[in-house]
Design a protein around this motif. Structure first.
Motif, PDB file in Angstrom:
ATOM      1  N   CYS A 198      -4.649  10.831   2.440  1.00  0.00           N
ATOM      2  CA  CYS A 198      -3.999  10.290   1.248  1.00  0.00           C
ATOM      3  C   CYS A 198      -4.445   8.849   0.992  1.00  0.00           C
ATOM      4  O   CYS A 198      -4.778   8.480  -0.134  1.00  0.00           O
ATOM      5  N   ILE A 199      -4.477   8.053   2.042  1.00  0.00           N
ATOM      6  CA  ILE A 199      -4.893   6.654   1.911  1.00  0.00           C
ATOM      7  C   ILE A 199      -6.319   6.575   1.392  1.00  0.00           C
ATOM      8  O   ILE A 199      -6.613   5.801   0.465  1.00  0.00           O
ATOM      9  N   GLU A 200      -7.199   7.368   1.957  1.00  0.00           N
ATOM     10  CA  GLU A 200      -8.604   7.334   1.542  1.00  0.00           C
ATOM     11  C   GLU A 200      -8.781   7.824   0.106  1.00  0.00           C
ATOM     12  O   GLU A 200      -9.640   7.334  -0.619  1.00  0.00           O
ATOM     13  N   GLN A 201      -7.942   8.755  -0.312  1.00  0.00           N
ATOM     14  CA  GLN A 201      -8.037   9.282  -1.669  1.00  0.00           C
ATOM     15  C   GLN A 201      -7.633   8.238  -2.709  1.00  0.00           C
ATOM     16  O   GLN A 201      -8.280   8.102  -3.744  1.00  0.00           O
ATOM     17  N   TYR A 202      -6.559   7.502  -2.446  1.00  0.00           N
ATOM     18  CA  TYR A 202      -6.010   6.591  -3.444  1.00  0.00           C
ATOM     19  C   TYR A 202      -6.422   5.129  -3.260  1.00  0.00           C
ATOM     20  O   TYR A 202      -6.136   4.298  -4.124  1.00  0.00           O
ATOM     21  N   ALA A 203      -7.075   4.806  -2.164  1.00  0.00           N
ATOM     22  CA  ALA A 203      -7.445   3.416  -1.884  1.00  0.00           C
ATOM     23  C   ALA A 203      -8.299   2.778  -2.983  1.00  0.00           C
ATOM     24  O   ALA A 203      -8.042   1.622  -3.352  1.00  0.00           O
ATOM     25  N   PRO A 204      -9.312   3.445  -3.539  1.00  0.00           N
ATOM     26  CA  PRO A 204     -10.108   2.789  -4.579  1.00  0.00           C
ATOM     27  C   PRO A 204      -9.283   2.348  -5.795  1.00  0.00           C
ATOM     28  O   PRO A 204      -9.472   1.244  -6.313  1.00  0.00           O
ATOM     29  N   ASP A 205      -8.357   3.186  -6.225  1.00  0.00           N
ATOM     30  CA  ASP A 205      -7.519   2.836  -7.375  1.00  0.00           C
ATOM     31  C   ASP A 205      -6.593   1.669  -7.042  1.00  0.00           C
ATOM     32  O   ASP A 205      -6.416   0.754  -7.856  1.00  0.00           O
ATOM     33  N   VAL A 206      -5.999   1.703  -5.852  1.00  0.00           N
ATOM     34  CA  VAL A 206      -5.087   0.631  -5.455  1.00  0.00           C
ATOM     35  C   VAL A 206      -5.855  -0.681  -5.281  1.00  0.00           C
ATOM     36  O   VAL A 206      -5.396  -1.734  -5.704  1.00  0.00           O
ATOM     37  N   GLU A 207      -7.038  -0.625  -4.699  1.00  0.00           N
ATOM     38  CA  GLU A 207      -7.834  -1.844  -4.489  1.00  0.00           C
ATOM     39  C   GLU A 207      -8.155  -2.518  -5.812  1.00  0.00           C
ATOM     40  O   GLU A 207      -8.097  -3.742  -5.932  1.00  0.00           O
ATOM     41  N   ARG A 208      -8.481  -1.743  -6.840  1.00  0.00           N
ATOM     42  CA  ARG A 208      -8.797  -2.321  -8.154  1.00  0.00           C
ATOM     43  C   ARG A 208      -7.552  -2.825  -8.871  1.00  0.00           C
ATOM     44  O   ARG A 208      -7.634  -3.713  -9.705  1.00  0.00           O
ATOM     45  N   SER A 209      -6.391  -2.255  -8.551  1.00  0.00           N
ATOM     46  CA  SER A 209      -5.164  -2.568  -9.289  1.00  0.00           C
ATOM     47  C   SER A 209      -4.343  -3.704  -8.689  1.00  0.00           C
ATOM     48  O   SER A 209      -3.651  -4.399  -9.416  1.00  0.00           O
ATOM     49  N   VAL A 210      -4.396  -3.874  -7.387  1.00  0.00           N
ATOM     50  CA  VAL A 210      -3.550  -4.862  -6.722  1.00  0.00           C
ATOM     51  C   VAL A 210      -4.434  -5.967  -6.155  1.00  0.00           C
ATOM     52  O   VAL A 210      -5.320  -5.704  -5.343  1.00  0.00           O
ATOM     53  N   THR A 211      -4.193  -7.199  -6.572  1.00  0.00           N
ATOM     54  CA  THR A 211      -5.032  -8.325  -6.178  1.00  0.00           C
ATOM     55  C   THR A 211      -4.882  -8.677  -4.705  1.00  0.00           C
ATOM     56  O   THR A 211      -5.872  -8.837  -4.003  1.00  0.00           O
ATOM     57  N   ASP A 212      -3.651  -8.803  -4.240  1.00  0.00           N
ATOM     58  CA  ASP A 212      -3.385  -9.196  -2.854  1.00  0.00           C
ATOM     59  C   ASP A 212      -3.557  -7.984  -1.941  1.00  0.00           C
ATOM     60  O   ASP A 212      -2.862  -6.977  -2.100  1.00  0.00           O
ATOM     61  N   LEU A 213      -4.481  -8.071  -0.988  1.00  0.00           N
ATOM     62  CA  LEU A 213      -4.757  -6.925  -0.122  1.00  0.00           C
ATOM     63  C   LEU A 213      -3.599  -6.573   0.813  1.00  0.00           C
ATOM     64  O   LEU A 213      -3.413  -5.411   1.156  1.00  0.00           O
ATOM     65  N   SER A 214      -2.815  -7.566   1.215  1.00  0.00           N
ATOM     66  CA  SER A 214      -1.647  -7.269   2.058  1.00  0.00           C
ATOM     67  C   SER A 214      -0.642  -6.426   1.281  1.00  0.00           C
ATOM     68  O   SER A 214      -0.132  -5.429   1.787  1.00  0.00           O
ATOM     69  N   ASP A 215      -0.378  -6.853   0.045  1.00  0.00           N
ATOM     70  CA  ASP A 215       0.531  -6.074  -0.794  1.00  0.00           C
ATOM     71  C   ASP A 215      -0.044  -4.698  -1.084  1.00  0.00           C
ATOM     72  O   ASP A 215       0.678  -3.704  -1.128  1.00  0.00           O
ATOM     73  N   ALA A 216      -1.354  -4.630  -1.292  1.00  0.00           N
ATOM     74  CA  ALA A 216      -2.005  -3.357  -1.580  1.00  0.00           C
ATOM     75  C   ALA A 216      -1.866  -2.393  -0.402  1.00  0.00           C
ATOM     76  O   ALA A 216      -1.596  -1.204  -0.593  1.00  0.00           O
ATOM     77  N   ALA A 217      -2.053  -2.896   0.821  1.00  0.00           N
ATOM     78  CA  ALA A 217      -1.942  -2.037   2.014  1.00  0.00           C
ATOM     79  C   ALA A 217      -0.514  -1.530   2.180  1.00  0.00           C
ATOM     80  O   ALA A 217      -0.301  -0.347   2.476  1.00  0.00           O
ATOM     81  N   ILE A 218       0.455  -2.398   1.977  1.00  0.00           N
ATOM     82  CA  ILE A 218       1.858  -1.990   2.086  1.00  0.00           C
ATOM     83  C   ILE A 218       2.194  -0.966   1.009  1.00  0.00           C
ATOM     84  O   ILE A 218       2.840   0.051   1.277  1.00  0.00           O
TER      85      ILE A 218
END
Length: 150
Positions: A33-53
């Protein structure tokens, strides 16, 4: 009743120690699930800590909760076995035997409800770490691509 409440407390608090010995097969749906949605989340959320959470705890929360439930059930089964071994060596006629060695039931679903209300079913640590790693690699690749003009 006291044994039931003690078990609720111990499953919530102690399960972390037992759950650390997880295998990759149990985490595969979470990682997928993480690998599937990670590209979209990475482009959408600036702060990587917030993105990972966000990725591990919200986007993939169903998979993470299933993993946590499985780990808590395994922890409870291990605690039951340890308690059975302790009770096997106790005198069955002692006053504390019934209190300490009462019935061992199956893992009650109410434990999960109580654990969830105290926040014990948050995203697995392994999932947050995997999300952070994937997101960081994606961010580095994207920034390097921007620098080279790709």
């Amino acid at each position: 009743m006291r044994a039931y409440l003690s078990a609720i407390f111990c499953v919530g608090i102690c399960a972390n120690g037992f759950a650390q010995s997880s295998d990759d097969d149990a985490l595969a749906p979470v990682f997928s699930c993480i690998e599937q949605y990670a590209p979209d989340v990475e482009r959408s959320v600036t702060d990587l800590s917030d993105a990972a959470i966000f990725l591990a705890g919200s986007v993939c929360s169903v998979e993470g909760a299933a993993y946590q439930t499985q780990q808590q059930r395994l922890a409870y089964a291990k605690m039951q076995e340890q308690q059975r071994q302790r009770c096997g060596s106790m005198d069955a006629t002692s006053e504390t035997y019934e209190y300490v060695c009462g019935e061992f039931g199956e893992y009650p679903d109410s434990f999960l409800d109580i654990s969830a209300s105290f926040g014990y079913l948050s995203a697995p640590t392994e999932a947050r770490a995997h999300a952070a790693k994937i997101l960081l690699n994606l961010r580095i690749a994207r920034l390097e691509g921007e620098q080279t003009g790709e």
